[in-house]
Scaffold this motif. Structure first.
Motif, PDB file in Angstrom:
ATOM      1  N   PHE A 249       4.040   5.275 -16.110  1.00  0.00           N
ATOM      2  CA  PHE A 249       4.781   4.567 -15.090  1.00  0.00           C
ATOM      3  C   PHE A 249       4.130   4.859 -13.736  1.00  0.00           C
ATOM      4  O   PHE A 249       3.948   6.028 -13.364  1.00  0.00           O
ATOM      5  CB  PHE A 249       6.242   4.999 -15.076  1.00  0.00           C
ATOM      6  N   GLY A 250       3.776   3.828 -13.021  1.00  0.00           N
ATOM      7  CA  GLY A 250       3.134   4.036 -11.735  1.00  0.00           C
ATOM      8  C   GLY A 250       2.928   2.729 -11.012  1.00  0.00           C
ATOM      9  O   GLY A 250       3.234   1.647 -11.528  1.00  0.00           O
ATOM     10  N   TYR A 251       2.400   2.830  -9.811  1.00  0.00           N
ATOM     11  CA  TYR A 251       2.151   1.642  -8.994  1.00  0.00           C
ATOM     12  C   TYR A 251       1.182   2.010  -7.881  1.00  0.00           C
ATOM     13  O   TYR A 251       0.945   3.194  -7.592  1.00  0.00           O
ATOM     14  CB  TYR A 251       3.454   1.088  -8.416  1.00  0.00           C
ATOM     15  N   THR A 252       0.626   0.998  -7.239  1.00  0.00           N
ATOM     16  CA  THR A 252      -0.221   1.155  -6.064  1.00  0.00           C
ATOM     17  C   THR A 252       0.393   0.329  -4.945  1.00  0.00           C
ATOM     18  O   THR A 252       0.835  -0.802  -5.183  1.00  0.00           O
ATOM     19  CB  THR A 252      -1.653   0.656  -6.344  1.00  0.00           C
ATOM     20  N   PHE A 253       0.435   0.869  -3.739  1.00  0.00           N
ATOM     21  CA  PHE A 253       1.048   0.088  -2.652  1.00  0.00           C
ATOM     22  C   PHE A 253       0.320   0.358  -1.345  1.00  0.00           C
ATOM     23  O   PHE A 253      -0.452   1.323  -1.214  1.00  0.00           O
ATOM     24  CB  PHE A 253       2.542   0.403  -2.515  1.00  0.00           C
ATOM     25  N   ILE A 254       0.550  -0.524  -0.378  1.00  0.00           N
ATOM     26  CA  ILE A 254       0.003  -0.378   0.961  1.00  0.00           C
ATOM     27  C   ILE A 254       1.130   0.066   1.868  1.00  0.00           C
ATOM     28  O   ILE A 254       2.150  -0.622   1.998  1.00  0.00           O
ATOM     29  CB  ILE A 254      -0.651  -1.701   1.444  1.00  0.00           C
ATOM     30  N   SER A 255       1.004   1.235   2.454  1.00  0.00           N
ATOM     31  CA  SER A 255       2.081   1.818   3.252  1.00  0.00           C
ATOM     32  C   SER A 255       2.167   1.155   4.623  1.00  0.00           C
ATOM     33  O   SER A 255       1.235   0.489   5.069  1.00  0.00           O
ATOM     34  CB  SER A 255       1.865   3.317   3.415  1.00  0.00           C
ATOM     35  N   SER A 256       3.280   1.393   5.288  1.00  0.00           N
ATOM     36  CA  SER A 256       3.468   0.811   6.624  1.00  0.00           C
ATOM     37  C   SER A 256       2.511   1.451   7.632  1.00  0.00           C
ATOM     38  O   SER A 256       2.313   0.914   8.711  1.00  0.00           O
ATOM     39  CB  SER A 256       4.920   0.998   7.079  1.00  0.00           C
ATOM     40  N   GLU A 257       1.902   2.613   7.262  1.00  0.00           N
ATOM     41  CA  GLU A 257       0.907   3.251   8.130  1.00  0.00           C
ATOM     42  C   GLU A 257      -0.519   2.787   7.819  1.00  0.00           C
ATOM     43  O   GLU A 257      -1.480   3.221   8.459  1.00  0.00           O
ATOM     44  CB  GLU A 257       0.975   4.778   7.987  1.00  0.00           C
ATOM     45  N   GLY A 258      -0.681   1.944   6.794  1.00  0.00           N
ATOM     46  CA  GLY A 258      -1.995   1.384   6.497  1.00  0.00           C
ATOM     47  C   GLY A 258      -2.790   2.129   5.458  1.00  0.00           C
ATOM     48  O   GLY A 258      -4.009   1.952   5.372  1.00  0.00           O
ATOM     49  N   SER A 259      -2.116   2.936   4.619  1.00  0.00           N
ATOM     50  CA  SER A 259      -2.827   3.655   3.561  1.00  0.00           C
ATOM     51  C   SER A 259      -2.594   2.997   2.211  1.00  0.00           C
ATOM     52  O   SER A 259      -1.492   2.536   1.913  1.00  0.00           O
ATOM     53  CB  SER A 259      -2.348   5.113   3.496  1.00  0.00           C
ATOM     54  N   LEU A 260      -3.664   2.961   1.411  1.00  0.00           N
ATOM     55  CA  LEU A 260      -3.552   2.558   0.018  1.00  0.00           C
ATOM     56  C   LEU A 260      -3.175   3.802  -0.788  1.00  0.00           C
ATOM     57  O   LEU A 260      -3.898   4.798  -0.768  1.00  0.00           O
ATOM     58  CB  LEU A 260      -4.887   1.996  -0.479  1.00  0.00           C
ATOM     59  N   GLU A 261      -2.034   3.755  -1.478  1.00  0.00           N
ATOM     60  CA  GLU A 261      -1.555   4.922  -2.206  1.00  0.00           C
ATOM     61  C   GLU A 261      -1.316   4.557  -3.667  1.00  0.00           C
ATOM     62  O   GLU A 261      -0.691   3.545  -3.971  1.00  0.00           O
ATOM     63  CB  GLU A 261      -0.276   5.467  -1.574  1.00  0.00           C
TER      64      GLU A 261
END
Length: 842
Positions: A249-261
């Motif tokens: 279970f997981g995901y990748t997202f773009i944070s409001s600070e501009g990081s790919l996590e």
């Protein structure tokens, strides 16, 4: 690591025991407050939620049984409901679409797709995909096609160049605000593709080029769960996280600070990758500026590449590196403003840098191996660096080297082009880069600066040459080209016997001198069944050499008045030009009265055989049309700006565009081409040559030609490729004089798309076609100064530069009949458009 967390509404959580779950939404079963839609195995959940500290309410999706809860998709991110609105509902409307209604029954959000009936239902899959399907379970809409800020396993982001559709991730505005933020994560359309984060329109971070299993700029990337699929034929590039059977279970997202996590679940949420990370400043795009390299383990982290120095020493010392570096010693071949300097030859070397995140804006040269990659870069002055990556191929850089980083492990080798100051400047030498592969040393004698260099055993210098002698000492073909060029400028040519002997000597340029018998055997004694076509120069035959290599042999016709001049011109020019969009000359034959040029054999004949044939043109999709346009543009850019010889083709037309087995275009027929100096803008001639319909007004009427003459021909060619019609055809609607007049008429009336060939009407990108039509009209403007150069054309084609409004093109001059044009100071080459490959290869 800080996660982009979003808790569900506090009172909603307190009332969780009183809430209910449903398995689908349909016309009789909407989703209302205190209800959630769950996936089959209860992995995901969809419902109303309110972020911490917010007064707004949204419809979203989250992992059901994992806390803290993290919303991975939001429907109405830009149109929130008030938190106090407890009458909102998600329904299937009368038109069969999903609709979010507020308490006043007004539509806040809708799927807005064409639905055949209202017998539709919405379900949530165990992959987190919210789908709307009809009664036959056909999917009509899905949330995976409208991503927000999160990439789930088996979901994709990317771009479709045909449709122009982009699937990007857009960050939340803040941790309590799902509305559109500043940062966008997407996939570039270049080959190879890259992941990019943009801050508005400015680059913020990039992954580096994809090399089949990982990104060059992410050496520690685990390739088990990531994939990038690029289909150049379809014009698509898609990146995805693969999680087969939901084993992780997981995901990748773009944070409001501009990081790919990248996050996955192991008893709790764990961030295992973040970029750009606070402790890794080198990951910020272009932090060291152009020609700077960043290394996190160094102090300071930025330094200039070898052979470069800071543009501003003061700013560099203060830790402001963004203005980058400049060359300490400029390449002579780039000093176009200084004619003497541009004709001085220098010693060149490549400086090898290891463990590199390769710079941005690479050009892929797929036809070259490692040695060919190095040679191509050496022979093209615009090439500033190159890299050969096994899984990608040859990449070269002609723009400023930007966003370059050096790792402690991983990365690739990058070779930087420098001036070698360890020796004199009389020869061009490629130094050993230390890679273990010795580089070939070449001698290139400057045509204008060889006053003291002896070319012949008799001691005759080129500049003082007044006549050619029959008994010449051995010369390499490379030197032969130089002496021929001098002779052409002085209007003196060697005696044919002497010239023929010189042709058989050295092999400095890898041009093969074939004997006549081998060509005769290869073509079955020039059998008619092997004849590919007939041009103004003479017939062209398909042949097969003893080693099995297929060739195309162009044989000088004895009654061709221009054949000998064309023959020498073509050898002089094309043997020095190497580009994937130029036809390759293999060798020649000069036995007796025979003069034959031997080319690579291209099985897919010429472009006109496809465009102007009702059956054949249906085989070309718009993607192929556009690839041909782009390839021809890049070939012309090479001729005008990037080659060692700056060349004007003067006879660019569809019949001179040959197609290889993959339908890649190659410009051919350089018999009429002319070289020009770096500072020259216009050239006058007393002999107008070319093909009616493709000649620019200033050339056809005044004999003045320049780069912009080729640009005009390219504009005509572009419009012909779009419409599959000849410019000189007289059967256009409304009795328009030619294709240019017709295209201009449609453009002015806002009906430009009507120019498009109906055979490919269902497969093209509207924006791409309209951009090409506008560019075609810009290239065929009356004044040469109004036309863009080929550098600008390439940028415009790729959407990297805005297009101005075209002026009315010059087409009235084509009212002249052939005999009127020939009454100018010179004569015009054959008016026909017969190609050298009119018969399909077997």
């Amino acid at each position: 690591m800080t996660l982009h967390l979003c808790s569900l509404l506090v009172f909603f959580m307190l009332q969780a025991l009183q809430s209910s779950t449903i398995n689908s939404i349909n016309a009789s079963s909407p989703l209302v407050q205190n209800q959630t839609l769950v996936s089959g195995n209860e992995i995901f959940e969809l419902g109303f939620f309110t972020p911490d500290g917010s007064t707004k309410q949204y419809i979203g999706i989250w992992y059901k049984n994992m806390t803290p809860s993290r919303v991975v998709w939001v429907a109405n991110r830009d149109k929130p409901l008030e938190r106090t609105d407890q009458s909102a509902s998600l329904i299937i409307g009368e038109d069969g679409n999903l609709k979010l209604l507020d308490g006043q029954r007004s539509t806040v959000w809708s799927t807005n797709v064409m639905v055949k009936s209202n017998y539709s239902a919405a379900l949530l899959s165990d992959y987190g995909n919210f789908v709307l399907q009809d009664r036959n379970a056909n999917i009509m809409w899905e949330s995976f096609d409208e991503p927000t800020d999160t990439l789930l396993p088996n979901m994709k982001i990317g771009i479709n160049m045909k449709t122009g559709k982009k699937l990007n991730l857009v960050s939340w505005k803040g941790k309590d605000d799902p509305s559109f933020g500043r940062f966008v994560l997407g996939v570039t359309s270049e080959t190879p593709s890259q992941l990019f984060i943009w801050n508005g329109s400015s680059p913020h971070w990039r992954s580096g080029q994809w090399e089949k299993t990982k990104f060059v700029g992410i050496p520690a990337m685990d390739n088990t769960y990531y994939n990038l699929q690029q289909d150049n034929a379809q014009g698509t590039s898609y990146y995805s996280n693969n999680n087969h059977n939901n084993s992780i279970f997981g995901y990748t997202f773009i944070s409001s600070e501009g990081s790919l996590e990248a996050v996955y679940w192991v008893n709790s949420w764990f961030t295992y990758y973040k970029a750009p990370a606070p402790d890794k400043p080198c990951e910020i795009y272009g932090i060291c500026g152009s020609f700077g390299v960043c290394n996190t383990s160094s102090s300071p982290i930025c330094r200039c590449l070898k052979g470069f120095k800071p543009r501003s020493e003061e700013e560099w010392k203060r830790g402001n590196w963004t203005r980058g570096c400049i060359r300490e010693l400029e390449l002579n071949c780039q000093k176009s403003t200084n004619k003497v300097a541009s004709m001085t030859v220098e010693k060149v070397m490549f400086w090898k840098m290891e463990l590199m995140k390769l710079p941005d804006s690479a050009d892929l040269l797929i036809t070259y191996d490692a040695e060919g990659c190095r040679s191509w870069c050496l022979e093209n002055c615009s090439c500033l660096a190159y890299s050969y990556v096994n899984a990608i191929g040859c990449m070269a850089w002609s723009k400023d080297l930007l966003d370059t980083q050096q790792f402690s492990n991983g990365g690739e080798d990058l070779f930087i082009r420098l001036v070698d100051t360890s020796a004199g400047v009389d020869v061009d030498v490629v130094a050993d880069t230390g890679s273990g592969v010795p580089l070939r040393t070449k001698l290139i004698i400057s045509l204008s600066t060889i006053f003291g260099i002896i070319l012949f055993g008799a001691g005759i210098s080129v500049c003082g040459l007044s006549k050619w002698r029959g008994k010449l000492r051995k010369m390499t073909i490379s030197r032969l080209f130089q002496s021929m060029a001098a002779a052409i400028r002085s209007k003196e040519l060697p005696r044919e016997t002497a010239w023929k002997e010189q042709m058989k000597e050295g092999d400095a340029s890898k041009l093969v001198v074939y004997d006549f018998d081998s060509i005769r055997l290869a073509t079955d004694n020039f059998d008619a069944k092997n004849k590919l076509g007939q041009g103004g120069f003479g017939p062209v035959y398909k042949g097969k050499l003893n080693n099995g290599k297929e060739i195309a042999a162009k044989r000088l016709s004895s009654n061709s008045g221009q054949g000998i001049a064309e023959f020498k011109n073509e050898i002089l020019l094309i043997s020095k030009l190497q580009h994937r969009n130029l036809v390759r000359l293999l060798g020649c034959c000069t036995e007796g009265e025979e003069k034959i040029l031997v080319y690579e054999y291209l099985p897919n004949k010429s472009l006109d055989a496809f465009l102007f044939d009702s059956k054949e043109k249906a085989k070309l999709s718009w993607a192929v049309h556009f690839r041909i346009i782009e390839g021809v543009a890049r070939g012309l850019l090479y001729l005008h700006r990037d080659s060692c010889l700056r060349v004007i083709h003067r006879d660019l037309k569809v019949s001179n565009i040959l197609l290889d087995e993959k339908m890649n275009p190659k410009i051919s027929d350089f018999g009429l081409a002319r070289m020009f100096e770096g500072s020259q803008v216009l050239v006058n001639t007393h002999k107008v040559v070319g093909t009616l319909g493709y000649m620019s007004p200033e050339y056809a009427m005044g004999g003045t030609f320049s780069e912009k003459s080729d640009v005009y021909s390219f504009g005509v060619l572009l419009l012909e490729i779009i419409s599959s019609k000849k410019n000189t055809c007289l059967d256009y609607p409304g009795q328009h004089l030619n294709l240019l007049a017709y295209a201009w008429h449609l453009w002015c009336e806002g009906r430009g798309l009507e120019l498009m060939d109906a055979a490919i009407v269902d497969t093209f990108s509207t924006s791409e076609v309209m951009r090409c039509i506008q560019l075609g009209l810009l290239c065929t403007q009356d004044l040469a100064t109004d036309r863009p150069n080929m550098s600008a054309v390439v940028l415009m084609l790729n959407g990297e530069s805005d297009l101005s409004q075209p002026k009315k093109p010059a087409y009235t001059f084509q009212r002249l009949q052939a005999h009127e044009v020939q009454s100018q100071e010179g004569s015009i080459r054959s008016m026909n458009t017969i190609t050298i490959t009119t018969v399909e290869g077997r």
